[in-house]
Design a protein around this motif. Structure first.
Motif, mmCIF file in Angstrom:
data_model
loop_
_atom_site.group_PDB
_atom_site.id
_atom_site.type_symbol
_atom_site.label_atom_id
_atom_site.label_comp_id
_atom_site.label_asym_id
_atom_site.label_seq_id
_atom_site.Cartn_x
_atom_site.Cartn_y
_atom_site.Cartn_z
ATOM 1 N N GLY A 26 24.749 49.676 38.253
ATOM 2 C CA GLY A 26 24.029 48.808 37.105
ATOM 3 C C GLY A 26 24.776 48.225 36.047
ATOM 4 N N ASP A 27 25.855 49.034 35.386
ATOM 5 C CA ASP A 27 26.502 48.289 34.359
ATOM 6 C C ASP A 27 27.761 47.425 34.879
ATOM 7 O OD1 ASP A 27 27.920 48.096 31.905
ATOM 8 O OD2 ASP A 27 28.566 50.200 31.674
ATOM 9 N N VAL A 28 27.370 46.248 35.297
ATOM 10 C CA VAL A 28 28.203 45.375 35.783
ATOM 11 C C VAL A 28 29.287 44.999 34.815
ATOM 12 C CG1 VAL A 28 28.547 43.063 37.046
ATOM 13 C CG2 VAL A 28 26.611 44.737 37.661
ATOM 14 N N VAL A 29 28.638 44.711 33.635
ATOM 15 C CA VAL A 29 29.717 44.095 32.507
ATOM 16 C C VAL A 29 30.514 45.350 32.167
ATOM 17 C CG1 VAL A 29 29.829 43.363 30.028
ATOM 18 C CG2 VAL A 29 28.208 42.666 31.559
ATOM 19 N N GLY A 30 30.330 46.524 31.889
ATOM 20 C CA GLY A 30 30.957 47.720 31.489
ATOM 21 C C GLY A 30 32.074 48.053 32.677
ATOM 22 N N GLY A 31 31.582 48.113 33.818
ATOM 23 C CA GLY A 31 32.489 48.382 35.126
ATOM 24 C C GLY A 31 33.503 47.288 35.302
ATOM 25 N N THR A 32 33.278 46.041 35.103
ATOM 26 C CA THR A 32 34.086 44.937 35.199
ATOM 27 C C THR A 32 35.243 45.253 34.303
ATOM 28 O OG1 THR A 32 32.484 43.710 36.371
ATOM 29 C CG2 THR A 32 34.543 42.724 35.601
ATOM 30 N N ALA A 33 34.860 45.474 33.190
ATOM 31 C CA ALA A 33 35.779 45.715 32.074
ATOM 32 C C ALA A 33 36.756 46.797 32.211
ATOM 33 C CB ALA A 33 35.048 45.674 30.646
ATOM 34 N N TYR A 34 36.036 47.923 32.580
ATOM 35 C CA TYR A 34 36.842 49.103 32.946
ATOM 36 C C TYR A 34 37.910 49.057 34.051
ATOM 37 C CZ TYR A 34 37.356 54.133 33.074
ATOM 38 O OH TYR A 34 38.101 55.419 33.252
ATOM 39 N N ALA A 35 37.434 48.340 34.943
ATOM 40 C CA ALA A 35 38.229 48.243 36.176
ATOM 41 C C ALA A 35 39.284 46.962 35.807
ATOM 42 C CB ALA A 35 37.451 47.468 37.330
ATOM 43 N N SER A 48 49.018 45.065 43.566
ATOM 44 C CA SER A 48 49.099 44.769 45.232
ATOM 45 C C SER A 48 47.709 44.132 45.652
ATOM 46 C CB SER A 48 49.119 46.117 45.850
ATOM 47 O OG SER A 48 47.762 46.828 45.745
ATOM 48 N N LEU A 49 47.821 43.746 46.950
ATOM 49 C CA LEU A 49 46.566 43.123 47.492
ATOM 50 C C LEU A 49 45.349 43.755 47.413
ATOM 51 C CD1 LEU A 49 45.420 40.732 49.142
ATOM 52 C CD2 LEU A 49 46.333 41.689 51.093
ATOM 53 N N ILE A 50 45.639 45.280 47.633
ATOM 54 C CA ILE A 50 44.373 46.156 47.697
ATOM 55 C C ILE A 50 43.732 46.267 46.285
ATOM 56 C CG2 ILE A 50 43.894 48.736 47.691
ATOM 57 C CD1 ILE A 50 44.354 47.368 50.401
ATOM 58 N N LEU A 51 44.661 46.343 45.300
ATOM 59 C CA LEU A 51 44.061 46.135 43.793
ATOM 60 C C LEU A 51 43.176 44.868 43.493
ATOM 61 C CD1 LEU A 51 46.780 47.855 41.803
ATOM 62 C CD2 LEU A 51 44.787 49.003 42.673
ATOM 63 N N ARG A 52 43.958 43.828 43.851
ATOM 64 C CA ARG A 52 43.112 42.540 43.997
ATOM 65 C C ARG A 52 41.866 42.612 44.422
ATOM 66 N NH1 ARG A 52 48.482 40.503 44.215
ATOM 67 N NH2 ARG A 52 48.209 40.125 46.229
ATOM 68 N N LEU A 53 41.767 43.022 45.703
ATOM 69 C CA LEU A 53 40.573 43.041 46.686
ATOM 70 C C LEU A 53 39.578 44.149 46.096
ATOM 71 C CD1 LEU A 53 42.205 43.426 50.041
ATOM 72 C CD2 LEU A 53 40.722 41.149 49.170
ATOM 73 N N LEU A 54 40.071 45.166 45.307
ATOM 74 C CA LEU A 54 39.214 46.043 44.738
ATOM 75 C C LEU A 54 38.612 45.359 43.442
ATOM 76 C CD1 LEU A 54 37.795 48.856 44.653
ATOM 77 C CD2 LEU A 54 39.742 49.680 43.469
ATOM 78 N N MET A 55 39.484 44.727 42.867
ATOM 79 C CA MET A 55 38.923 43.886 41.572
ATOM 80 C C MET A 55 37.816 43.008 41.965
ATOM 81 S SD MET A 55 38.995 43.726 38.540
ATOM 82 C CE MET A 55 37.599 43.448 37.864
ATOM 83 N N THR A 56 38.051 41.993 43.063
ATOM 84 C CA THR A 56 37.126 41.071 43.969
ATOM 85 C C THR A 56 35.820 42.257 43.898
ATOM 86 O OG1 THR A 56 38.555 39.829 44.369
ATOM 87 C CG2 THR A 56 36.599 39.490 45.466
ATOM 88 N N GLY A 57 35.863 43.134 44.415
ATOM 89 C CA GLY A 57 34.762 43.955 44.757
ATOM 90 C C GLY A 57 33.945 44.410 43.800
ATOM 91 N N VAL A 58 34.530 44.772 42.761
ATOM 92 C CA VAL A 58 33.822 45.253 41.317
ATOM 93 C C VAL A 58 33.058 44.056 40.788
ATOM 94 C CG1 VAL A 58 34.182 45.753 39.014
ATOM 95 C CG2 VAL A 58 35.492 46.988 40.796
ATOM 96 N N GLU A 59 33.936 42.727 40.699
ATOM 97 C CA GLU A 59 33.262 41.469 40.259
ATOM 98 C C GLU A 59 32.154 40.986 41.030
ATOM 99 O OE1 GLU A 59 37.267 39.996 38.253
ATOM 100 O OE2 GLU A 59 36.614 39.166 40.339
ATOM 101 N N GLN A 60 32.111 41.449 42.160
ATOM 102 C CA GLN A 60 30.870 40.728 43.018
ATOM 103 C C GLN A 60 29.690 41.823 43.210
ATOM 104 O OE1 GLN A 60 32.613 39.964 46.859
ATOM 105 N NE2 GLN A 60 33.435 37.998 45.885
ATOM 106 N N SER A 61 29.889 43.222 42.516
ATOM 107 C CA SER A 61 28.932 44.239 42.403
ATOM 108 C C SER A 61 27.630 43.466 41.547
ATOM 109 C CB SER A 61 29.271 45.528 41.910
ATOM 110 O OG SER A 61 30.231 46.013 42.642
#
Length: 61
Positions: A26-35, A48-61
């Motif tokens: 539920g803390d999309v703003v905080g989670g995105t900033a942390y990630a 790496s590609l994996i880190l970029r893909l994980l960041m995309t996943g966080v941003e889309q949560s």
């Protein structure tokens, strides 16, 4: 138990995963900033590609 300094990308992955869990709880703003702050500690050649893909996943949560 800490991670060896020889595994900086893995430590970054764990920090980004914590951000993902924050965002999904539920803390999309905080989670995105942390990630987003996690890869800043890595030199660009360690990104790496994996880190970029994980960041995309966080941003889309």
């Amino acid at each position: 138990m800490g991670l060896p300094a020889s595994l900086p990308r893995f430590a970054t992955y764990l920090q980004m995963h914590r951000g993902l869990m924050l965002a999904r709880s539920g803390d999309v703003v905080g989670g995105t900033a942390y990630a987003r702050a996690a890869p800043d500690a890595l030199p660009p050649e360690k990104h790496s590609l994996i880190l970029r893909l994980l960041m995309t996943g966080v941003e889309q949560s």
